[in-house]
Design a protein around this motif. Structure first.
Motif, PDB file in Angstrom:
ATOM      1  N   VAL A 199       0.838  -1.208   0.000  1.00 41.46           N
ATOM      2  CA  VAL A 199       0.000   0.000   0.000  1.00 41.46           C
ATOM      3  C   VAL A 199       0.864   1.246   0.000  1.00 41.46           C
ATOM      4  CG1 VAL A 199      -1.623   1.348   1.386  1.00 41.46           C
ATOM      5  CG2 VAL A 199      -2.001  -1.093   1.057  1.00 41.46           C
ATOM      6  N   HIS A 200       1.909   1.251   0.818  1.00 38.57           N
ATOM      7  CA  HIS A 200       2.794   2.412   0.869  1.00 38.57           C
ATOM      8  C   HIS A 200       3.560   2.594  -0.440  1.00 38.57           C
ATOM      9  CE1 HIS A 200       1.957   2.396   5.183  1.00 38.57           C
ATOM     10  NE2 HIS A 200       2.525   3.585   5.249  1.00 38.57           N
ATOM     11  N   GLU A 201       4.029   1.498  -1.014  1.00 40.33           N
ATOM     12  CA  GLU A 201       4.763   1.603  -2.272  1.00 40.33           C
ATOM     13  C   GLU A 201       3.892   2.199  -3.368  1.00 40.33           C
ATOM     14  OE1 GLU A 201       6.730  -1.721  -3.901  1.00 40.33           O
ATOM     15  OE2 GLU A 201       8.237  -1.859  -2.306  1.00 40.33           O
ATOM     16  N   VAL A 202       2.682   1.669  -3.508  1.00 42.40           N
ATOM     17  CA  VAL A 202       1.792   2.137  -4.573  1.00 42.40           C
ATOM     18  C   VAL A 202       1.361   3.577  -4.326  1.00 42.40           C
ATOM     19  CG1 VAL A 202      -0.391   1.721  -5.753  1.00 42.40           C
ATOM     20  CG2 VAL A 202       1.027  -0.207  -5.047  1.00 42.40           C
ATOM     21  N   SER A 203       1.231   3.946  -3.058  1.00 44.60           N
ATOM     22  CA  SER A 203       0.846   5.320  -2.718  1.00 44.60           C
ATOM     23  C   SER A 203       2.011   6.293  -2.793  1.00 44.60           C
ATOM     24  CB  SER A 203       0.245   5.357  -1.304  1.00 44.60           C
ATOM     25  OG  SER A 203      -0.868   4.504  -1.195  1.00 44.60           O
ATOM     26  N   GLY A 204       3.227   5.769  -2.984  1.00 41.63           N
ATOM     27  CA  GLY A 204       4.397   6.631  -3.044  1.00 41.63           C
ATOM     28  C   GLY A 204       4.789   7.205  -1.707  1.00 41.63           C
ATOM     29  N   LEU A 205       4.551   6.458  -0.635  1.00 38.82           N
ATOM     30  CA  LEU A 205       4.815   6.956   0.714  1.00 38.82           C
ATOM     31  C   LEU A 205       5.965   6.199   1.372  1.00 38.82           C
ATOM     32  CD1 LEU A 205       1.178   7.235   2.116  1.00 38.82           C
ATOM     33  CD2 LEU A 205       2.621   9.114   1.326  1.00 38.82           C
ATOM     34  N   GLU A 206       6.759   6.918   2.125  1.00 44.38           N
ATOM     35  CA  GLU A 206       7.745   6.348   3.034  1.00 44.38           C
ATOM     36  C   GLU A 206       7.217   6.484   4.456  1.00 44.38           C
ATOM     37  OE1 GLU A 206      10.438   4.897   2.005  1.00 44.38           O
ATOM     38  OE2 GLU A 206      10.471   5.518  -0.099  1.00 44.38           O
ATOM     39  N   LEU A 207       7.810   5.737   5.375  1.00 47.38           N
ATOM     40  CA  LEU A 207       7.373   5.856   6.772  1.00 47.38           C
ATOM     41  C   LEU A 207       7.460   7.293   7.258  1.00 47.38           C
ATOM     42  CD1 LEU A 207       8.770   2.717   8.631  1.00 47.38           C
ATOM     43  CD2 LEU A 207       6.377   3.358   8.307  1.00 47.38           C
ATOM     44  N   GLY A 208       8.505   8.006   6.818  1.00 44.99           N
ATOM     45  CA  GLY A 208       8.673   9.380   7.262  1.00 44.99           C
ATOM     46  C   GLY A 208       7.609  10.327   6.769  1.00 44.99           C
ATOM     47  N   ASP A 209       6.833   9.894   5.758  1.00 44.89           N
ATOM     48  CA  ASP A 209       5.751  10.736   5.252  1.00 44.89           C
ATOM     49  C   ASP A 209       4.496  10.645   6.109  1.00 44.89           C
ATOM     50  OD1 ASP A 209       7.283  11.491   2.988  1.00 44.89           O
ATOM     51  OD2 ASP A 209       6.715   9.635   1.963  1.00 44.89           O
ATOM     52  N   LEU A 210       4.438   9.655   6.987  1.00 36.74           N
ATOM     53  CA  LEU A 210       3.246   9.440   7.798  1.00 36.74           C
ATOM     54  C   LEU A 210       3.251  10.347   9.023  1.00 36.74           C
ATOM     55  CD1 LEU A 210       3.109   5.538   7.814  1.00 36.74           C
ATOM     56  CD2 LEU A 210       1.996   7.113   6.230  1.00 36.74           C
ATOM     57  N   PRO A 211       2.078  10.619   9.587  1.00 37.84           N
ATOM     58  CA  PRO A 211       2.038  11.324  10.867  1.00 37.84           C
ATOM     59  C   PRO A 211       2.895  10.592  11.892  1.00 37.84           C
ATOM     60  CG  PRO A 211      -0.169  11.153   9.936  1.00 37.84           C
ATOM     61  CD  PRO A 211       0.726  10.316   9.075  1.00 37.84           C
ATOM     62  N   HIS A 212       3.610  11.331  12.689  1.00 36.65           N
ATOM     63  CA  HIS A 212       4.575  10.746  13.615  1.00 36.65           C
ATOM     64  C   HIS A 212       3.947   9.666  14.483  1.00 36.65           C
ATOM     65  CE1 HIS A 212       8.167  10.581  16.144  1.00 36.65           C
ATOM     66  NE2 HIS A 212       7.353  10.585  17.184  1.00 36.65           N
ATOM     67  N   GLU A 213       2.704   9.886  14.918  1.00 36.82           N
ATOM     68  CA  GLU A 213       2.086   8.957  15.862  1.00 36.82           C
ATOM     69  C   GLU A 213       1.662   7.642  15.205  1.00 36.82           C
ATOM     70  OE1 GLU A 213      -1.084  11.811  14.314  1.00 36.82           O
ATOM     71  OE2 GLU A 213       1.016  11.898  14.989  1.00 36.82           O
ATOM     72  N   THR A 214       1.690   7.548  13.884  1.00 40.63           N
ATOM     73  CA  THR A 214       1.289   6.314  13.202  1.00 40.63           C
ATOM     74  C   THR A 214       2.470   5.507  12.673  1.00 40.63           C
ATOM     75  OG1 THR A 214       1.083   7.310  10.992  1.00 40.63           O
ATOM     76  CG2 THR A 214      -0.823   7.483  12.471  1.00 40.63           C
ATOM     77  N   ARG A 215       3.676   6.047  12.767  1.00 42.58           N
ATOM     78  CA  ARG A 215       4.818   5.392  12.130  1.00 42.58           C
ATOM     79  C   ARG A 215       5.162   4.061  12.777  1.00 42.58           C
ATOM     80  NH1 ARG A 215       8.620  10.807  11.743  1.00 42.58           N
ATOM     81  NH2 ARG A 215       7.153  12.020  10.455  1.00 42.58           N
ATOM     82  N   LEU A 216       5.149   4.000  14.101  1.00 39.45           N
ATOM     83  CA  LEU A 216       5.506   2.760  14.780  1.00 39.45           C
ATOM     84  C   LEU A 216       4.538   1.648  14.399  1.00 39.45           C
ATOM     85  CD1 LEU A 216       7.137   1.096  16.775  1.00 39.45           C
ATOM     86  CD2 LEU A 216       5.668   1.987  18.617  1.00 39.45           C
ATOM     87  N   ALA A 217       3.227   1.941  14.427  1.00 41.99           N
ATOM     88  CA  ALA A 217       2.241   0.911  14.096  1.00 41.99           C
ATOM     89  C   ALA A 217       2.414   0.430  12.661  1.00 41.99           C
ATOM     90  CB  ALA A 217       0.830   1.459  14.299  1.00 41.99           C
ATOM     91  N   ALA A 218       2.687   1.348  11.745  1.00 46.53           N
ATOM     92  CA  ALA A 218       2.883   0.949  10.350  1.00 46.53           C
ATOM     93  C   ALA A 218       4.115   0.067  10.205  1.00 46.53           C
ATOM     94  CB  ALA A 218       2.998   2.190   9.463  1.00 46.53           C
ATOM     95  N   ALA A 219       5.207   0.432  10.895  1.00 45.98           N
ATOM     96  CA  ALA A 219       6.429  -0.365  10.821  1.00 45.98           C
ATOM     97  C   ALA A 219       6.218  -1.757  11.414  1.00 45.98           C
ATOM     98  CB  ALA A 219       7.565   0.351  11.547  1.00 45.98           C
TER      99      ALA A 219
END
Length: 413
Positions: A135-155
């Protein structure tokens, strides 16, 4: 007392454990995989596999499984939990249910890593449909692009999903594109087979003629006022930006055209703001746009049937169940090439295919679809004749054959 019944009964029926985060008719939200599983599981029952089901949702159960023989073992609410806590809870529940009896097959999507806590001996078949990393690849997103509070859960989710995939006894990819993409992301993986998705063709066709239209459906002012339907979540990866831009181009050629968007929203990580989308259109075109949000099964079928053309312009798609629903109903379809649609769509034969992220090409295809209804009808008729291959029973039979191929024939423990 723990049930230690064998994985295969005296009558030769296999026991399957299936878990998911959505199922049409049972959970409030239903996307492509929820519709696919709702059609597939009764077909598995008909083919000789007894199904135990575990569901996870952030809302109340809205109904029971369509087939009374499908045993709903657990329905777990995950609202009120943090994302990371929900990941752990879901995986633990699946492990608990697995330990309560013997199963010949455990069939789980990779999304949310429901099988990440299963023991290595589990006969786990992971259904490669959509993972967080993809989902992140297709959306063109890196973890650093996410809101800070959601990065850990995504990782954490990405890590656990990869763990489940690598620990699987076998993989079932929903398309050849999905199998290739996951292999490119992770490298060498367990053995895999491609088994297409299915939809309940009979139910979809019946709903298309009997169900009411969704609330907010625009009136058709005249036969020369075509309705263009966008199907998919309002996310960049689903091509919503491209759809809006393409409609602006179409509207300049055909100001009577109306765009309707049917798909859930609300996840700011992946979605552009509605105001930003509308800013892509000429001001006078904005009043010709209707936002329906999430539309449930029967009403969605009616909406597809009432449209002049439906588009699924995903920038990349693992399979694309909703495009299959369009073809089953007989509405002209415009989709994108280079991903899962290629497994069941042929440009100029049963639909029109355009390159992803190309609003100009998308607009031209929409124009062709509404400007030449005879050609559009011809392509849709071809689609109607071909779609029976994606009915639940042949797909369930192919899935069981793939499971035997990957794991060996099911035997009693």
């Amino acid at each position: 007392m723990v049930d230690r019944a064998p994985a295969v009964s005296m009558t030769g029926r296999e026991r399957w454990l299936v878990a998911a985060t959505e199922l049409a008719g049972v959970t409030a939200y239903t996307g492509g995989i929820g519709s696919h599983y709702a059609a597939l599981l009764p077909a598995l029952q008909r083919s000789g596999a007894d199904v135990d089901l575990v569901l996870f949702s952030d809302s109340d159960q809205v109904g029971d499984p369509e087939d009374d023989a499908i045993r709903l073992r657990r329905y777990v609410r995950t609202d009120g939990m943090s994302r990371t806590a929900a990941l752990g809870r879901c995986a633990q529940v699946v492990r608990e249910v697995f330990g309560e009896r013997r199963y010949a097959r455990v069939f789980l999507p990779e999304w949310r890593a429901l099988g990440s806590a299963l023991p290595s001996r589990a006969p786990l078949l992971t259904n490669l449909a959509t993972g967080m990393r993809l989902v992140h690849e297709v959306s063109g997103l890196e973890l650093g692009d996410l809101p800070h509070e959601t990065r850990l859960a995504a990782a954490v989710q990405m890590s656990l999903e990869e763990r489940q995939i690598r620990r699987s006894a076998g993989l079932i990819a929903i398309s050849s594109a999905m199998q290739a993409r996951v292999t490119a992301m992770f490298g060498p993986l367990p053995p895999a087979r491609v088994v297409r998705n299915c939809v309940d063709i009979a139910a979809i066709r019946a709903a298309a003629v009997s169900a009411g239209l969704p609330s907010g459906w625009p009136p058709r002012n005249s036969p020369a006022s075509p309705i263009v339907l966008f199907l998919g979540r309002a996310e960049r990866r689903k091509g919503v930006v491209d759809a809006i831009s393409a409609f602006g181009r179409l509207w300049r050629r055909l100001p009577s055209a109306h765009l309707v968007l049917a798909g859930a929203g609300g996840d700011a990580r992946f979605e552009p703001r509605r105001a930003d989308l509308l800013s892509l259109l000429p001001e006078d075109a904005r009043r010709n746009v209707t936002w329906l949000g999430h539309v449930r099964g029967p009403e969605l079928s009616a909406a597809i049937a009432a449209s002049d053309v439906a588009m699924t312009p995903s920038r990349w798609e693992g399979f694309g169940n909703v495009a299959l629903e369009v073809k089953a109903i007989g509405t002209p379809l415009v989709a994108t090439s280079g991903s899962g649609f290629d497994d069941f769509c042929a440009d100029g034969v049963d639909c029109l295919l355009v390159p992803p992220a190309d609003p100009a090409a998308l607009a031209d295809a929409l124009w062709r679809a509404v400007n030449d209804p005879a050609a559009s009808r011809s392509r849709a008729d071809v689609a109607l004749r071909q779609v029976q291959e994606y009915a639940p029973d042949p797909v369930a039979a192919d899935l069981r054959r793939a499971a035997d191929d990957l794991l060996g024939p099911a035997t009693e423990d």
